[in-house]
Write a protein that holds these residues in place. Structure first.
Motif, PDB file in Angstrom:
ATOM      1  N   ARG A  51       0.827  -1.208   0.000  1.00 41.23           N
ATOM      2  CA  ARG A  51       0.000   0.000   0.000  1.00 41.23           C
ATOM      3  C   ARG A  51       0.867   1.267   0.000  1.00 41.23           C
ATOM      4  O   ARG A  51       0.479   2.285  -0.576  1.00 41.23           O
ATOM      5  N   ALA A  83       1.821   1.691  -3.549  1.00 39.51           N
ATOM      6  CA  ALA A  83       0.662   2.147  -4.307  1.00 39.51           C
ATOM      7  C   ALA A  83       0.384   3.629  -4.055  1.00 39.51           C
ATOM      8  O   ALA A  83       0.047   4.379  -4.982  1.00 39.51           O
ATOM      9  N   ARG A  84       0.527   4.078  -2.804  1.00 38.79           N
ATOM     10  CA  ARG A  84       0.312   5.497  -2.499  1.00 38.79           C
ATOM     11  C   ARG A  84       1.316   6.369  -3.242  1.00 38.79           C
ATOM     12  O   ARG A  84       0.963   7.432  -3.781  1.00 38.79           O
ATOM     13  N   GLY A  86       2.764   5.624  -5.984  1.00 42.10           N
ATOM     14  CA  GLY A  86       2.405   5.579  -7.387  1.00 42.10           C
ATOM     15  C   GLY A  86       1.170   6.396  -7.707  1.00 42.10           C
ATOM     16  O   GLY A  86       1.137   7.147  -8.689  1.00 42.10           O
ATOM     17  N   ARG A  87       0.122   6.289  -6.877  1.00 51.08           N
ATOM     18  CA  ARG A  87      -1.116   7.037  -7.118  1.00 51.08           C
ATOM     19  C   ARG A  87      -0.907   8.543  -6.986  1.00 51.08           C
ATOM     20  O   ARG A  87      -1.570   9.333  -7.659  1.00 51.08           O
ATOM     21  N   SER A  88       0.021   8.944  -6.125  1.00 51.43           N
ATOM     22  CA  SER A  88       0.284  10.372  -5.931  1.00 51.43           C
ATOM     23  C   SER A  88       1.110  10.963  -7.063  1.00 51.43           C
ATOM     24  O   SER A  88       1.215  12.186  -7.183  1.00 51.43           O
ATOM     25  N   GLY A  89       1.722  10.113  -7.869  1.00 49.21           N
ATOM     26  CA  GLY A  89       2.582  10.576  -8.939  1.00 49.21           C
ATOM     27  C   GLY A  89       4.021  10.810  -8.522  1.00 49.21           C
ATOM     28  O   GLY A  89       4.851  11.196  -9.347  1.00 49.21           O
ATOM     29  N   GLU A 103      -0.942   2.043 -14.571  1.00 51.53           N
ATOM     30  CA  GLU A 103      -2.247   1.889 -13.935  1.00 51.53           C
ATOM     31  C   GLU A 103      -2.536   0.424 -13.632  1.00 51.53           C
ATOM     32  O   GLU A 103      -2.991   0.072 -12.527  1.00 51.53           O
ATOM     33  N   LEU A 112      -0.387  -0.726 -10.676  1.00 48.36           N
ATOM     34  CA  LEU A 112      -0.894  -0.322  -9.360  1.00 48.36           C
ATOM     35  C   LEU A 112      -2.117  -1.136  -8.972  1.00 48.36           C
ATOM     36  O   LEU A 112      -2.292  -1.487  -7.794  1.00 48.36           O
ATOM     37  N   ASP A 113      -2.967  -1.456  -9.940  1.00 48.96           N
ATOM     38  CA  ASP A 113      -4.122  -2.319  -9.654  1.00 48.96           C
ATOM     39  C   ASP A 113      -3.650  -3.670  -9.139  1.00 48.96           C
ATOM     40  O   ASP A 113      -4.221  -4.222  -8.175  1.00 48.96           O
ATOM     41  N   GLU A 115      -2.260  -3.317  -5.525  1.00 53.57           N
ATOM     42  CA  GLU A 115      -3.343  -3.147  -4.553  1.00 53.57           C
ATOM     43  C   GLU A 115      -4.138  -4.433  -4.363  1.00 53.57           C
ATOM     44  O   GLU A 115      -4.556  -4.761  -3.243  1.00 53.57           O
TER      45      GLU A 115
END
Length: 282
Positions: free
Chosen positions: A183, A186-187, A189-192, A260, A263-264, A267
């Motif tokens: 996680r 992933a955070r 990655g999701r934040s850029g 994308e 990251l899926d 997660e």
């Protein structure tokens, strides 16, 4: 002695090293440029040494002693700094990492150090050194997390991490440790802040599957590459070798899942570890 201080108002050993180098240079009546010419390096590198942002490699430390007439002082102190924080084979790579503006890394089986959580790092060190003392493990964990502080800057270095699927499937510590670790990735990655890709098992053989590789780009120095094996590592700025590592990394990037989808997958794996931790329904 006056000089720069760290977050707690105290100078680091690297800053004290740099201040001493500046003092010895000024006593010798040399500018940074003149010292750089005599040591055969760039003036910006001397500036990094004196600011405590980088520690001389063994050859440069030896030449500093020869030029300044310090009878091995900087070479011996440099060795002490290297042993204090990182394994000898990684010391120069860690220094380069702090100065890089772009870091690209492929990980074979473990989460890259810059992305590790505290619990994950502790499990890694305990697994590698089962007989180490608690204090020794604590010190290594602190040093590893300190490296990751470069990610606190929202812009530099840019980081691109490609993970072999084994990285997210191998249980390090426990399922709970893995869920937290994935996680965290992933955070990022999701934040850029970090671009993350995964090379799935279904790809089969690919260009870097038998070795980790870290590529580093700098604002004022040639690109460097670092590869590592058990208890050994190699850092190089040889253009032909760096280019070969670059070619292998690019081939692996082409084989990886898009960010994308990666990251899926990460997660989803974290959720799977959560399910492993939950008690079964009666």
């Amino acid at each position: 002695m006056t000089g720069r201080t760290g977050p707690q108002g105290r100078q680091s050993n690297e800053q004290r090293y740099g201040d001493e180098l500046r003092r010895r240079r000024e006593t010798a009546g040399l500018t940074q440029g003149e010292l750089a010419e005599m040591v055969v390096c760039s003036p910006s590198l001397i500036a990094h040494y004196e600011a405590g942002r980088r520690t001389p490699n063994p050859a440069d430390a030896k030449r500093l002693d020869q030029v300044l007439g310090t009878d091995g002082f900087f070479e011996r102190w440099r060795d002490t700094l290297a042993k204090a924080r990182f394994a000898e084979h990684f010391q120069e790579a860690a220094e380069a990492e702090r100065l890089a503006v772009f870091i690209e890394e492929f990980a074979v089986s473990l989460v890259p150090g810059l992305l590790q959580t505290k619990a994950y790092a502790r499990a890694v060190f305990r697994g590698f050194r089962p007989h180490a003392t608690a204090d020794d493990i604590d010190r290594k964990v602190v040093n590893r997390l300190e490296r990751a502080r470069i990610l606190e800057n929202p812009e530099t270095p840019r980081v691109w991490a490609i993970l072999n699927e084994a990285v997210i499937r191998t249980v390090v510590g426990s399922p709970a440790v893995m869920a937290e670790q994935l996680r965290h990735i992933a955070r990022l990655g999701r934040s850029g802040r970090v671009l993350v890709q995964v090379v799935p098992f279904s790809v089969g053989i690919h260009a870097t599957m038998n070795s980790m590789v870290k590529l580093m780009r700098f604002a004022d120095a040639p690109d460097m590459a670092y590869v590592e094996a058990l208890h050994t590592g190699s850092l190089t700025d040889d253009p032909s070798l760096v280019r070969r590592y670059r070619d292998a990394y690019d081939l692996t990037r082409a084989a990886a899942l898009p960010p994308e989808a990666s990251l899926d997958l990460i997660e989803s794996a974290a959720e799977g570890y959560d399910d492993h931790e939950r008690p079964p329904h009666p």
